[in-house]
Each structure stands twice: as structure tokens, then as C-alpha cells.
Design a protein around this motif. Structure first.
Motif, PDB file in Angstrom:
ATOM      1  N   SER A 198       0.827  -1.209   0.000  1.00 13.50           N
ATOM      2  CA  SER A 198       0.000   0.000   0.000  1.00 13.50           C
ATOM      3  C   SER A 198       0.861   1.257   0.000  1.00 13.50           C
ATOM      4  CB  SER A 198      -0.917  -0.011   1.226  1.00 13.50           C
ATOM      5  OG  SER A 198      -1.878   0.998   1.122  1.00 13.50           O
ATOM      6  N   LEU A 199       1.928   1.258   0.776  1.00  9.88           N
ATOM      7  CA  LEU A 199       2.780   2.437   0.867  1.00  9.88           C
ATOM      8  C   LEU A 199       3.582   2.647  -0.413  1.00  9.88           C
ATOM      9  CD1 LEU A 199       3.767   1.978   4.582  1.00  9.88           C
ATOM     10  CD2 LEU A 199       2.667   4.003   3.630  1.00  9.88           C
ATOM     11  N   ASN A 200       3.959   1.565  -1.066  1.00  7.15           N
ATOM     12  CA  ASN A 200       4.650   1.714  -2.366  1.00  7.15           C
ATOM     13  C   ASN A 200       3.722   2.336  -3.414  1.00  7.15           C
ATOM     14  OD1 ASN A 200       7.321   0.918  -1.898  1.00  7.15           O
ATOM     15  ND2 ASN A 200       6.806  -1.258  -2.045  1.00  7.15           N
ATOM     16  N   ILE A 201       2.440   1.973  -3.362  1.00  5.60           N
ATOM     17  CA  ILE A 201       1.468   2.601  -4.270  1.00  5.60           C
ATOM     18  C   ILE A 201       1.379   4.093  -3.963  1.00  5.60           C
ATOM     19  CG2 ILE A 201      -0.974   2.747  -4.913  1.00  5.60           C
ATOM     20  CD1 ILE A 201      -1.144  -0.298  -4.358  1.00  5.60           C
ATOM     21  N   ALA A 202       1.321   4.433  -2.666  1.00  9.59           N
ATOM     22  CA  ALA A 202       1.242   5.840  -2.256  1.00  9.59           C
ATOM     23  C   ALA A 202       2.436   6.626  -2.797  1.00  9.59           C
ATOM     24  CB  ALA A 202       1.194   5.938  -0.738  1.00  9.59           C
ATOM     25  N   ILE A 203       3.624   6.028  -2.714  1.00  7.84           N
ATOM     26  CA  ILE A 203       4.842   6.707  -3.184  1.00  7.84           C
ATOM     27  C   ILE A 203       4.847   6.805  -4.708  1.00  7.84           C
ATOM     28  CG2 ILE A 203       7.356   6.421  -3.392  1.00  7.84           C
ATOM     29  CD1 ILE A 203       7.238   5.298  -0.463  1.00  7.84           C
ATOM     30  N   GLU A 204       4.385   5.754  -5.369  1.00  4.11           N
ATOM     31  CA  GLU A 204       4.323   5.762  -6.833  1.00  4.11           C
ATOM     32  C   GLU A 204       3.361   6.854  -7.331  1.00  4.11           C
ATOM     33  OE1 GLU A 204       2.481   2.994 -10.379  1.00  4.11           O
ATOM     34  OE2 GLU A 204       3.093   2.002  -8.513  1.00  4.11           O
ATOM     35  N   LYS A 205       2.225   6.989  -6.646  1.00  2.00           N
ATOM     36  CA  LYS A 205       1.213   7.964  -7.061  1.00  2.00           C
ATOM     37  C   LYS A 205       1.616   9.395  -6.686  1.00  2.00           C
ATOM     38  CE  LYS A 205      -1.901   4.926  -8.513  1.00  2.00           C
ATOM     39  NZ  LYS A 205      -2.311   4.850  -9.932  1.00  2.00           N
ATOM     40  N   GLN A 206       2.262   9.520  -5.509  1.00  2.24           N
ATOM     41  CA  GLN A 206       2.669  10.844  -5.042  1.00  2.24           C
ATOM     42  C   GLN A 206       4.120  10.791  -4.560  1.00  2.24           C
ATOM     43  OE1 GLN A 206      -0.452  11.728  -2.058  1.00  2.24           O
ATOM     44  NE2 GLN A 206      -0.971  13.516  -3.315  1.00  2.24           N
ATOM     45  N   PRO A 207       5.054  10.801  -5.509  1.00  2.18           N
ATOM     46  CA  PRO A 207       6.463  10.632  -5.141  1.00  2.18           C
ATOM     47  C   PRO A 207       7.028  11.757  -4.274  1.00  2.18           C
ATOM     48  CG  PRO A 207       6.223  11.107  -7.489  1.00  2.18           C
ATOM     49  CD  PRO A 207       4.856  10.869  -6.964  1.00  2.18           C
ATOM     50  N   ARG A 208       6.296  12.823  -4.101  1.00  2.00           N
ATOM     51  CA  ARG A 208       6.786  13.920  -3.269  1.00  2.00           C
ATOM     52  C   ARG A 208       6.010  14.056  -1.945  1.00  2.00           C
ATOM     53  NH1 ARG A 208      10.711  16.368  -5.346  1.00  2.00           N
ATOM     54  NH2 ARG A 208      10.636  18.043  -3.782  1.00  2.00           N
ATOM     55  N   ASN A 209       5.240  13.023  -1.614  1.00  2.00           N
ATOM     56  CA  ASN A 209       4.498  13.029  -0.346  1.00  2.00           C
ATOM     57  C   ASN A 209       5.399  12.447   0.752  1.00  2.00           C
ATOM     58  OD1 ASN A 209       2.851  12.599   1.857  1.00  2.00           O
ATOM     59  ND2 ASN A 209       1.117  11.858   0.664  1.00  2.00           N
ATOM     60  N   SER A 210       5.920  13.320   1.587  1.00  2.00           N
ATOM     61  CA  SER A 210       6.908  12.902   2.587  1.00  2.00           C
ATOM     62  C   SER A 210       6.348  11.879   3.575  1.00  2.00           C
ATOM     63  CB  SER A 210       7.413  14.124   3.350  1.00  2.00           C
ATOM     64  OG  SER A 210       6.346  14.762   4.032  1.00  2.00           O
ATOM     65  N   GLY A 211       5.057  12.004   3.908  1.00  2.00           N
ATOM     66  CA  GLY A 211       4.467  11.115   4.911  1.00  2.00           C
ATOM     67  C   GLY A 211       4.524   9.651   4.534  1.00  2.00           C
ATOM     68  N   SER A 212       4.375   9.355   3.246  1.00  2.00           N
ATOM     69  CA  SER A 212       4.393   7.957   2.801  1.00  2.00           C
ATOM     70  C   SER A 212       5.769   7.335   3.010  1.00  2.00           C
ATOM     71  CB  SER A 212       4.013   7.878   1.323  1.00  2.00           C
ATOM     72  OG  SER A 212       2.713   8.370   1.124  1.00  2.00           O
ATOM     73  N   TYR A 213       6.822   8.122   2.801  1.00  2.00           N
ATOM     74  CA  TYR A 213       8.182   7.598   2.972  1.00  2.00           C
ATOM     75  C   TYR A 213       8.464   7.249   4.432  1.00  2.00           C
ATOM     76  CZ  TYR A 213       9.279   9.027  -1.805  1.00  2.00           C
ATOM     77  OH  TYR A 213       9.300   9.146  -3.172  1.00  2.00           O
ATOM     78  N   THR A 214       8.073   8.137   5.343  1.00  3.21           N
ATOM     79  CA  THR A 214       8.366   7.842   6.755  1.00  3.21           C
ATOM     80  C   THR A 214       7.463   6.722   7.276  1.00  3.21           C
ATOM     81  OG1 THR A 214       8.974   8.864   8.861  1.00  3.21           O
ATOM     82  CG2 THR A 214       6.862   9.554   7.917  1.00  3.21           C
ATOM     83  N   ASN A 215       6.223   6.627   6.750  1.00  3.18           N
ATOM     84  CA  ASN A 215       5.368   5.491   7.124  1.00  3.18           C
ATOM     85  C   ASN A 215       5.987   4.171   6.671  1.00  3.18           C
ATOM     86  OD1 ASN A 215       3.401   6.967   8.414  1.00  3.18           O
ATOM     87  ND2 ASN A 215       2.002   7.042   6.680  1.00  3.18           N
ATOM     88  N   LEU A 216       6.545   4.171   5.465  1.00  2.00           N
ATOM     89  CA  LEU A 216       7.209   2.957   4.972  1.00  2.00           C
ATOM     90  C   LEU A 216       8.472   2.682   5.788  1.00  2.00           C
ATOM     91  CD1 LEU A 216       7.213   0.661   2.953  1.00  2.00           C
ATOM     92  CD2 LEU A 216       8.352   2.162   1.302  1.00  2.00           C
ATOM     93  N   GLY A 217       9.168   3.750   6.164  1.00  2.00           N
ATOM     94  CA  GLY A 217      10.341   3.589   7.028  1.00  2.00           C
ATOM     95  C   GLY A 217       9.982   2.927   8.345  1.00  2.00           C
ATOM     96  N   ASN A 218       8.800   3.268   8.879  1.00  2.00           N
ATOM     97  CA  ASN A 218       8.352   2.652  10.133  1.00  2.00           C
ATOM     98  C   ASN A 218       8.110   1.155   9.977  1.00  2.00           C
ATOM     99  OD1 ASN A 218       8.451   4.994  11.630  1.00  2.00           O
ATOM    100  ND2 ASN A 218       6.317   5.541  11.254  1.00  2.00           N
ATOM    101  N   VAL A 219       7.637   0.756   8.798  1.00  2.00           N
ATOM    102  CA  VAL A 219       7.445  -0.677   8.539  1.00  2.00           C
ATOM    103  C   VAL A 219       8.798  -1.387   8.597  1.00  2.00           C
ATOM    104  CG1 VAL A 219       6.654  -2.421   6.897  1.00  2.00           C
ATOM    105  CG2 VAL A 219       5.390  -0.274   7.123  1.00  2.00           C
ATOM    106  N   TYR A 220       9.796  -0.797   7.950  1.00  2.00           N
ATOM    107  CA  TYR A 220      11.121  -1.433   7.945  1.00  2.00           C
ATOM    108  C   TYR A 220      11.776  -1.375   9.331  1.00  2.00           C
ATOM    109  CZ  TYR A 220      10.838  -2.315   3.003  1.00  2.00           C
ATOM    110  OH  TYR A 220      10.445  -2.812   1.770  1.00  2.00           O
ATOM    111  N   ASN A 221      11.413  -0.382  10.144  1.00  2.00           N
ATOM    112  CA  ASN A 221      11.846  -0.402  11.552  1.00  2.00           C
ATOM    113  C   ASN A 221      11.310  -1.655  12.241  1.00  2.00           C
ATOM    114  OD1 ASN A 221      13.407   1.906  11.793  1.00  2.00           O
ATOM    115  ND2 ASN A 221      11.791   3.177  12.642  1.00  2.00           N
TER     116      ASN A 221
END
Length: 596
Positions: A198-221
Motif C-alpha cells: 500500500s505504501l509503495n502505491i502511495a509513493i508511486e502515485k505521489q512521489p513527493r508526499n513525505s508522509g508515505s516515505y516515513t510510514n514505509l520507514g516505520n514498517v522497515y523499523n
């Protein structure tokens, strides 16, 4: 000047506002008002521009002027409500939005804004009702649907939240932020594959949305891939340098990579951007405490009472928290301080040591209200004047003090400031737990789990199987100190004939302490059993995760808190084999018993 000229100025002012050229927009609306000083639209729009420029008092005046000229101009009501909401004047904001709805019952923006105010007031039920009204008026208003999902997320109703976010996505398939929200929910549900998708889709659709990157970072944490998490959090910061969440999140990634300075700097930056960022303050405190910088650590540690997890405890004990907290300045002659347990059993056992030193510095009556299972154990602390547990009535008191706030008030700056009394807890012998001591034979008590509500639970615990080489050694008798459902592991592994299990008798910590006194050694996970053994000065060996709780710091095999403790640290994260091999080797070198 004609109406066409005014129309042209409106167009120009709007363009300036869209480009965030607010000063030029302000000047242009001013030009309109020079021509027509009662132009309601210009007055209201100038209020919006002034708010964007931070000139909130002026904005307020212009909104009121527009409303006074036309009491039915709902645009001004909405914006006045927004100003009041943003400045924390919630009651007035509710009144203004309600007035706007009375004037225009189909004003779904006003309903949505009303819901946001109720959220600020933590009135979730009214907030959801307001959002539902917005959707009733405009079924395609996806923002209000999303806001319902966000409340459900905060309520930890993640499955329901996902369903609501998906409804919003059906309404507006281009509302791409919803993919990020859905991903955050899946992360909380530990459905990491779905979260990543889901987060990869968010980044693909909005590559400049900072929130999606940190949310995905939390998953990898959560997946322990901290290096990948760092890259994602740093990307979020690159896109939004003012994103306090990303700084806090990357601080956690750096913490588990062992990069202490970067972790501290990240938490500090998060706080710089948001001074009331509770979790960043708390996480920063644990970094300072792990480094032994106690003066900074205790100060930040006070933020723990603003954490969401502490709210149920405060509500449940409102009779305690309704009175003032002792801060070291109040006059204490003929006064009583109520010292009370706040977190886990181990916390209370660890910090009760400060009580004699505290009473010496602050002469007064000391009442202690502890968790039920600690009362008998704490009877050995002579400085306690009144001792009760949580199921008993709270004694009369003048000031309260959480037990873990004592070292701050005592001015503990370094580990050398720890009280020297050792042991600092004592118990009377209990014949019920008498254990025969034989030469060349070891009696070892074991504990392998911890409280599931404690921090870093998954990292602290390990399988009972790691103890099998000890259990199956004919020169060692193993006793279980593991209470709770995890004790069933003994039967699951078919070890009930080999492990002595008296845990049904361990009804409180004084009983556990009596049993420990009979043992040659305790080997325990990072839990209350380890703290109890240390407080009693009983030999205790503690297997620790790579980055352990702050109390054990990040290196060394000794603990200044507990001289009888020996620490066995993971060399690689989540790898216990080498830890237990070190324990087996130490048993051989200390006791000459070979473990296969």
C-alpha cells in the motif's frame, strides 16, 4: 474605477495567494478595499491572507467586519472558525461553525471543521458525528470519510479504519494519501507485506508526499531493516525539512543501528520543530539515560506522563493525580508525600532504593501505594510510614510523587550518585521454599519471558528451549520463576518432569524473593525477576538484546545498579545462540559444570 477593474484585482490577488506571494495578495486586496471599503469578499479574503502571514489579530478583525456587514456570509464564518481552531479557542470555534451551519444547513465544510475541533477536544464521538453529517450532506466528500478513519486509527481500531479509508478511496480514487493511511494501519496490524504494498502505491502515485516515505520507514523499523528505514526517513526529511515525525522516526532507526549521536540529534530536531512532541522527548530521555547523562535524562523522562499509554493509569488513579505533584520546592513540615507505582513491577523494585535517600533530603511522612504483589516485599523498607496497595483505599496525603521521579529530585547526575546500600530489599526466610544444597550441584532459577505490555517485549524474550542444556544436566536442578501463561511452555516442551515448578505458590514478590534466596543462581530475561534478584543481591545473569533497555546501557558485563548481576549481550541483533553459549561457558568456568 469600474467593477471590471475590481474583478481584475480579485483575479490578481487570487493568483498571488496561490503562488504563496501573500504580501502581494494583501496589498492587492487592500487596493480593492480602497475602491470599495465594504466589499465583503475582499474583507474575508484579506483575513485569509493575514492569517497566512501570521497576523492573526488583524485577520480576526477583518472576518468580524465581513460578518457584521453581512451576517449571512458563511465563508467568513468558516474562516473565522478556522482561525479560532488554530489558536486553540475551541469553544468559540464550535459556536462559529454552528452558526454557519444554522445559516447554511448543507455547509459540509463547516461540519467537517466542527469535527476537527471536537477531535482537538478529544471528543471522538461528537467528532465522528460531525464528519458523518458532512458526508450525509455531501456523500462524495472523501476528506470527511478519511477523518473518520483517522479517528478509528487513533482508537486502535485498525481493521475498521482500513475499511473506512477504502470507502474514501472509492469515492475519490485520486485521493492518494489514503494508500499511505492504509499502509500505516497494516503496519500496526503487523501485516507488513500489505503495508509495504500500500505504501509503495502511495509513493508511486505521489512521489513527493513525505508522509508515505516515513510510514514505509516505520514498517522497515518493525522488520529490523534499520538501514533501509533510515533511507526512507531521510527521503521524507528531504521532501519536508519541517516534518517532526520523520526526524523522530529516523532517531529510532539510528538508535537500533547503535548510532547514538545521530539518534539524539534526530530526536532533538523533532523537538525543535514540535516542542510538545511527547514521544520524541521520551525517546530522547532513554538515549541520555543509556549514556549515563542522568541530569538531562531525568528531565526529559518526566514527559512519560504525557504519553498516550499513561492516560489509562492517570484516569484510574485520578484521586492521586488530582493533588499537586511534589517538585522539591514545597514546604514539607507535618506533610505527607504519597509515593506511587506507575509502570511495571521491575520499575518499582529498581527505584524503591532511592526512598531512604529521598526521605533524608526531604524529611516528611512517606506513604507508599504500590501494586498489590509488591506490598509484602516493600515492608522491609523502614522509611515507609504508611504502606498500601492499589486495591486498598488511598491514604491521606498532601503531595504525590511517581516512584521514578525520585532520582530527578535527588539531583542524580552520574551513576556514582546511586545509593550504595546493597542489598536494599530484604525478606524473612520462608520454610515453604527450602531447597537442599549439595556440593558440586547447582540450583538455578530461570525466567524466559516478560510483560507483553512492556517496551521492546519481542526483543527481550527468548524460548525456554535455550535452557534445555541446563535442564537436562544431571548436576543442575532448574526451578521455574516464570509466572503467567508463558509458564505453560514447560508442558509444551514436555519438561514438566525435569523442571521444578512451584510458581503456583509465587503469589507475590516476597514469595518469589524467598525462593530466590535458596538458589545458587538466577538466569532471567530483562524483566522484574532480574530486578528482584539484583535488589536482593542474589547472583543473576541477564541475557540482553543488542540494544537493550536504557537501564543496562549498551556495553559491559557489569551493572552499576546491581553488583550481583552479570550481563550477557547479543553480538548480533535477535541472535540468542552466542549469548547462551557464553552462559554455558561461564557456568563451566565458575562452577566446573560442563554444558553440552
Amino acid at each position: 474605477m469600474t467593477q471590471n477593474n475590481i474583478k481584475e484585482l480579485f483575479k490578481k490577488a487570487y493568483e498571488y495567494y496561490e503562488k504563496k506571494e501573500f504580501k502581494k495578495a494583501k496589498e492587492t486586496y487592500g487596493n480593492i478595499l480602497e475602491i470599495d471599503e465594504e466589499n465583503i469578499e475582499a474583507l474575508a479574503n484579506l483575513g485569509v491572507v493575514l492569517k497566512a502571514l501570521g497576523e492573526k489579530e488583524k485577520a480576526y478583525k477583518y472576518y468580524l467586519k465581513a460578518i457584521n456587514l453581512n451576517p449571512k456570509y458563511t465563508f467568513a464564518y468558516n474562516n473565522l472558525g478556522n482561525l479560532l481552531k488554530d489558536t486553540g479557542n475551541y469553544k468559540e470555534a464550535i459556536k462559529v461553525y454552528s452558526d454557519a451551519i444554522k445559516l447554511e444547513p448543507k455547509n459540509y465544510h463547516a461540519y467537517n471543521n466542527l469535527g476537527m475541533v471536537y477531535e482537538k477536544l478529544k471528543d471522538d464521538n461528537r467528532a465522528i458525528q460531525a464528519y458523518k453529517e458532512a458526508v450525509r450532506v455531501n456523500p462524495k466528500f472523501s476528506k470527511a470519510v478519511n477523518n473518520i478513519g483517522v479517528i478509528l486509527y487513533k482508537q486502535k481500531k485498525y481493521e475498521e479504519s482500513i475499511e473506512i479509508f477504502k470507502i474514501a478511496l472509492k469515492i475519490d480514487p485520486k485521493y492518494y494519501e489514503l494508500y499511505s493511511n492504509i499502509g500505516a494501519c497494516y503496519n500496526k496490524l503487523k501485516k507488513y507485506d500489505e503495508a509495504i504494498e500500500s505504501l509503495n502505491i502511495a509513493i508511486e502515485k505521489q512521489p513527493r508526499n513525505s508522509g508515505s516515505y516515513t510510514n514505509l520507514g516505520n514498517v522497515y523499523n518493525k522488520l529490523y531493516d534499520y538501514r533501509k528505514a533510515v533511507k526512507l526517513h531521510e527521503k521524507s526529511i528531504e521532501l519536508d525539512p519541517n516534518g517532526s515525525n520523520a526526524y523522530s522516526n529516523v532517531g529510532t532507526s539510528y538508535k537500533y543501528l547503535g548510532q547514538v549521536k545521530k539518534s539524539i540529534d534526530s530526536y532533538k530536531k523533532a523537538i525543535e520543530l514540535d516542542q510538545n512532541f511527547v514521544n520524541a522527548h521520551f525517546d530522547l530521555s532513554t538515549m541520555y539515560l543509556a549514556k549515563g547523562e542522568f541530569d538531562k535524562g531525568w528531565e526529559e523522562y518526566e514527559w512519560r506522563f504525557k504519553k498516550e499509554e499513561m492516560l489509562p493509569h492517570i484516569i484510574k488513579n485520578k484521586d492521586i493525580f488530582s493533588k499537586p505533584m511534589f517538585d522539591g520546592t514545597q514546604e514539607l513540615e507535618n506533610k505527607t508525600i504519597l509515593l506511587h507505582s506507575e509502570q511495571g513491577f521491575g520499575d518499582s523494585i529498581q527505584f524503591i532504593r532511592f526512598l531512604p535517600q529521598f526521605k533524608k533530603k526531604f524529611p516528611c511522612n512517606i506513604a507508599v501505594k504500590c501494586r498489590d504483589e509488591l506490598k509484602e516485599l516493600f515492608k522491609s523498607v523502614e522509611e515507609i510510614d504508611i504502606l498500601t496497595h492499589r486495591n486498598e483505599a488511598t491514604p491521606d496525603f498532601d503531595y504525590h510523587l511517581p516512584i521514578m521521579s525520585m532520582p530527578k529530585l535527588l539531583g542524580m547526575k552520574t551513576i556514582k550518585d546511586l545509593p550504595k546500600q546493597n542489598p536494599y530489599l530484604n525478606i524473612n526466610e520462608d520454610e515453604e521454599f527450602k531447597i537442599e544444597s549439595k556440593k558440586g550441584h547447582l540450583n538455578i532459577g530461570i525466567c524466559w519471558s516478560a510483560s507483553v505490555t512492556g517496551e521492546s517485549y519481542e526483543g527481550k524474550v527468548f524460548s525456554l528451549e535455550y535452557f534445555k542444556p541446563l535442564i537436562e544436566n544431571d548436576k543442575i536442578t532448574v526451578y521455574s520463576l516464570q509466572v503467567g501463561p508463558e509458564n505453560d511452555d514447560i508442558k509444551k516442551l514436555g519438561l514438566e518432569e525435569k523442571v521444578i515448578d512451584w510458581t503456583d505458590k509465587l503469589t507475590d514478590f516476597s514469595k518469589t524473593a524467598s525462593m530466590m534466596k535458596e538458589l545458587d543462581l538466577v538466569i532471567s530475561s530483562d524483566t522484574s525477576v532480574a530486578h528482584l534478584a539484583g535488589a536482593l543481591n542474589i547472583p543473576v545473569w541477564i541475557p540482553l538484546q543488542k540494544i537493550p533497555d536504557w537501564r543496562w546501557q549498551n556495553k559491559g558485563e557489569k551493572s552499576a545498579w546491581y553488583p550481583s548481576a552479570k550481563l550477557f549481550r547479543q553480538k548480533s541483533a535477535r541472535q540468542w545462540d552466542s549469548v547462551f553459549q557464553s552462559i554455558y561457558d561461564k557456568i563451566f568456568s565458575n562452577y566446573k559444570i560442563k554444558i553440552k
